[in-house]
Design an enzyme around this catalytic site. Sequence first.
Site, PDB file in Angstrom:
ATOM      1  N   ASP A   1      -8.010   1.627  -3.636  1.00 32.90           N
ATOM      2  CA  ASP A   1      -6.619   1.394  -4.059  1.00 32.90           C
ATOM      3  C   ASP A   1      -6.117   2.673  -4.729  1.00 32.90           C
ATOM      4  OD1 ASP A   1      -5.108  -1.647  -4.600  1.00 32.90           O
ATOM      5  OD2 ASP A   1      -4.201   0.130  -5.514  1.00 32.90           O
TER       6      ASP A   1
ATOM      7  N   TYR B   1       9.571  -2.347   6.714  1.00 33.65           N
ATOM      8  CA  TYR B   1       8.365  -3.164   6.476  1.00 33.65           C
ATOM      9  C   TYR B   1       8.086  -4.052   7.690  1.00 33.65           C
ATOM     10  CZ  TYR B   1       5.390  -6.642   4.071  1.00 33.65           C
ATOM     11  OH  TYR B   1       4.370  -7.497   3.705  1.00 33.65           O
TER      12      TYR B   1
ATOM     13  N   THR C   1       2.031 -13.103  -5.108  1.00 28.78           N
ATOM     14  CA  THR C   1       1.367 -11.899  -5.629  1.00 28.78           C
ATOM     15  C   THR C   1       2.414 -11.022  -6.314  1.00 28.78           C
ATOM     16  OG1 THR C   1       1.749 -10.442  -3.732  1.00 28.78           O
ATOM     17  CG2 THR C   1      -0.169 -11.907  -3.600  1.00 28.78           C
TER      18      THR C   1
ATOM     19  N   ASN D   1      -5.728  -3.602   4.106  1.00 27.22           N
ATOM     20  CA  ASN D   1      -4.828  -4.584   3.487  1.00 27.22           C
ATOM     21  C   ASN D   1      -3.777  -3.977   2.555  1.00 27.22           C
ATOM     22  OD1 ASN D   1      -4.194  -7.355   2.251  1.00 27.22           O
ATOM     23  ND2 ASN D   1      -5.014  -6.210   0.500  1.00 27.22           N
TER      24      ASN D   1
ATOM     25  N   ASP E   1      -5.522   6.686  -1.316  1.00 32.75           N
ATOM     26  CA  ASP E   1      -4.163   6.464  -0.821  1.00 32.75           C
ATOM     27  C   ASP E   1      -4.285   6.358   0.688  1.00 32.75           C
ATOM     28  OD1 ASP E   1      -1.615   6.585   0.204  1.00 32.75           O
ATOM     29  OD2 ASP E   1      -0.903   8.076  -1.232  1.00 32.75           O
ATOM     30  N   VAL E   2      -4.092   5.157   1.221  1.00 26.68           N
ATOM     31  CA  VAL E   2      -4.387   4.923   2.642  1.00 26.68           C
ATOM     32  C   VAL E   2      -3.510   5.751   3.574  1.00 26.68           C
ATOM     33  CG1 VAL E   2      -5.301   2.592   2.284  1.00 26.68           C
ATOM     34  CG2 VAL E   2      -2.851   2.895   2.778  1.00 26.68           C
TER      35      VAL E   2
ATOM     36  N   LYS F   1       4.912  -3.926  10.230  1.00 24.74           N
ATOM     37  CA  LYS F   1       3.979  -5.052  10.357  1.00 24.74           C
ATOM     38  C   LYS F   1       3.857  -5.498  11.823  1.00 24.74           C
ATOM     39  CE  LYS F   1       2.601  -5.725   6.075  1.00 24.74           C
ATOM     40  NZ  LYS F   1       1.237  -5.310   5.692  1.00 24.74           N
TER      41      LYS F   1
HETATM   42  N1  LIG Z   1       2.437 -11.454  -0.729  1.00 23.86           N
HETATM   43  C1  LIG Z   1       2.995 -11.794   0.430  1.00 23.86           C
HETATM   44  O1  LIG Z   1       3.802 -12.748   0.519  1.00 23.86           O
HETATM   45  C2  LIG Z   1       2.640 -11.029   1.672  1.00 23.86           C
HETATM   46  C3  LIG Z   1       3.115 -11.525   2.890  1.00 23.86           C
HETATM   47  C4  LIG Z   1       2.801 -10.838   4.053  1.00 23.86           C
HETATM   48  C5  LIG Z   1       2.022  -9.697   3.997  1.00 23.86           C
HETATM   49  N2  LIG Z   1       1.584  -9.227   2.783  1.00 23.86           N
HETATM   50  C6  LIG Z   1       0.775  -8.019   2.793  1.00 23.86           C
HETATM   51  O2  LIG Z   1      -0.414  -8.270   2.103  1.00 23.86           O
HETATM   52  C7  LIG Z   1      -0.972  -7.022   1.665  1.00 23.86           C
HETATM   53  C8  LIG Z   1      -1.401  -7.148   0.220  1.00 23.86           C
HETATM   54  O3  LIG Z   1      -0.237  -7.359  -0.561  1.00 23.86           O
HETATM   55  P1  LIG Z   1      -0.222  -8.312  -1.846  1.00 23.86           P
HETATM   56  O4  LIG Z   1       0.751  -9.386  -1.577  1.00 23.86           O
HETATM   57  O5  LIG Z   1      -1.590  -8.642  -2.256  1.00 23.86           O
HETATM   58  O6  LIG Z   1       0.509  -7.316  -2.876  1.00 23.86           O
HETATM   59  P2  LIG Z   1       0.044  -6.628  -4.250  1.00 23.86           P
HETATM   60  O7  LIG Z   1       1.214  -5.800  -4.653  1.00 23.86           O
HETATM   61  O8  LIG Z   1      -0.461  -7.656  -5.196  1.00 23.86           O
HETATM   62  O9  LIG Z   1      -1.178  -5.692  -3.817  1.00 23.86           O
HETATM   63  C9  LIG Z   1      -0.978  -4.545  -3.029  1.00 23.86           C
HETATM   64  C10 LIG Z   1      -2.021  -3.515  -3.427  1.00 23.86           C
HETATM   65  O10 LIG Z   1      -1.922  -2.401  -2.516  1.00 23.86           O
HETATM   66  C11 LIG Z   1      -2.047  -1.221  -3.294  1.00 23.86           C
HETATM   67  N3  LIG Z   1      -1.436  -0.092  -2.581  1.00 23.86           N
HETATM   68  C12 LIG Z   1      -0.120   0.131  -2.353  1.00 23.86           C
HETATM   69  N4  LIG Z   1       0.039   1.291  -1.681  1.00 23.86           N
HETATM   70  C13 LIG Z   1      -1.210   1.804  -1.483  1.00 23.86           C
HETATM   71  C14 LIG Z   1      -1.703   2.970  -0.854  1.00 23.86           C
HETATM   72  N5  LIG Z   1      -0.868   3.866  -0.298  1.00 23.86           N
HETATM   73  N6  LIG Z   1      -3.036   3.167  -0.805  1.00 23.86           N
HETATM   74  C15 LIG Z   1      -3.895   2.277  -1.375  1.00 23.86           C
HETATM   75  N7  LIG Z   1      -3.479   1.164  -2.001  1.00 23.86           N
HETATM   76  C16 LIG Z   1      -2.153   0.927  -2.054  1.00 23.86           C
HETATM   77  C17 LIG Z   1      -1.337  -1.538  -4.596  1.00 23.86           C
HETATM   78  O11 LIG Z   1      -1.722  -0.640  -5.637  1.00 23.86           O
HETATM   79  C18 LIG Z   1      -1.806  -2.972  -4.834  1.00 23.86           C
HETATM   80  O12 LIG Z   1      -3.008  -3.004  -5.576  1.00 23.86           O
HETATM   81  C19 LIG Z   1       0.103  -5.974   1.927  1.00 23.86           C
HETATM   82  O13 LIG Z   1      -0.188  -5.278   3.118  1.00 23.86           O
HETATM   83  C20 LIG Z   1       1.354  -6.810   2.099  1.00 23.86           C
HETATM   84  O14 LIG Z   1       2.317  -6.138   2.878  1.00 23.86           O
HETATM   85  C21 LIG Z   1       1.867  -9.873   1.628  1.00 23.86           C
END
Ligand SMILES: NC(=O)c1ccc[n+]([C@@H]2O[C@H](COP(=O)([O-])OP(=O)(O)OC[C@H]3O[C@@H](n4cnc5c(N)ncnc54)[C@H](O)[C@@H]3O)[C@@H](O)[C@H]2O)c1
Length: 280
Positions: A37, A153, A188, A87, A60-61, A157
């Site tokens: 992360d 976004y 989240t 993720n 940083d991915v 996706k």
């Molecule tokens: N929460 C939802 O409703 C939802 C729905 C569909 C998809 N998603 C996807 O699920 C995944 C996880 O999101 P979440 O909901 O747990 O959000 P979150 O904000 O709780 O967690 C996201 C994490 O990704 C990290 N991050 C961001 N950019 C980064 C980078 N460049 N390199 C490494 N780490 C990085 C952040 O620091 C954070 O810890 C994401 O890909 C998000 O798009 C979430």
Amino acid sequence: MDRLAGTRAVITGAASGIGEATSRLFVAEGATVVLADVDDARGERIAGELGDRARFVRVDVAEEGAIEAAIGTSVDEFGGLDCLFNNAGNPGSLGRVEEIDMAEFDRTVAVHLRGVFLGIRAAARVLRPQGRGSIINTSSVAGLGANYAGHDYSASKAAIAHLTRTTANELGEDGVRVNAICPGGIATSIFGRAAGLDAERAQGTIDTMAAVLADIAPIRRAGQPLDIAECALWLASDASSFVNGQAIAVDGGLITGPTYRTSRARSEGAVGLLSASGES
Ligand SMILES: NC(=O)c1ccc[n+]([C@@H]2O[C@H](COP(=O)([O-])OP(=O)(O)OC[C@H]3O[C@@H](n4cnc5c(N)ncnc54)[C@H](O)[C@@H]3O)[C@@H](O)[C@H]2O)c1
């Protein structure tokens, strides 16, 4: 329990939300996990709580070469790699078409599409020679239909879902499976981040978001990070060994369409209007 005994996983976006819950579940089920992360503080703390079978590596991915450090840690400290969960994610732009800032657009595509591709490429270099492994990508319902999130976004996706198919088709021949999970509304911190809050303050918005998300899908509750973690566990395990190239919605039925309860109210209203106008 030991549903993932002996599995060596790298999970990106592991310092929060879905990635954090998946890291905790995987370790509880016998896996080793390298948490990757950009959030050092939370990542280090969670890895510390998880103990000997977890490490944190700052990644940083979007940066070429970055995920290799986390994969290298899994190989050097835990003896190999069996699963990569791509993720990590940021919320992307929320504006209308004319308002979108191109730097933000490019960053969203870089974190999501480029980041997932870099992860798949790095993992393939380890998994293909060993002839087995599972790569899991986080897509979204926003990649399956319109109006669940912003343009950059959603398009990113959708691209992740298709990249999942193209890479699954190639890597499957060498025993490496690639699948995507499409979460629905999961409570989240990502929504708080979308509102411009920093990581810690965004964590404080999760209960509010759970209330907001509770009525959007046929299943009447917000999705929880553990709902996605359980799907990731199944995809990481041999229980899913014939599943390859799929984008699996874990969304309480959100993607099926408008909820029955709201459309029924609308159609009853329309029927009332029609019969009233027929009588006049
Ligand atoms: N929460 C939802 O409703 C939802 C729905 C569909 C998809 N998603 C996807 O699920 C995944 C996880 O999101 P979440 O909901 O747990 O959000 P979150 O904000 O709780 O967690 C996201 C994490 O990704 C990290 N991050 C961001 N950019 C980064 C980078 N460049 N390199 C490494 N780490 C990085 C952040 O620091 C954070 O810890 C994401 O890909 C998000 O798009 C979430």
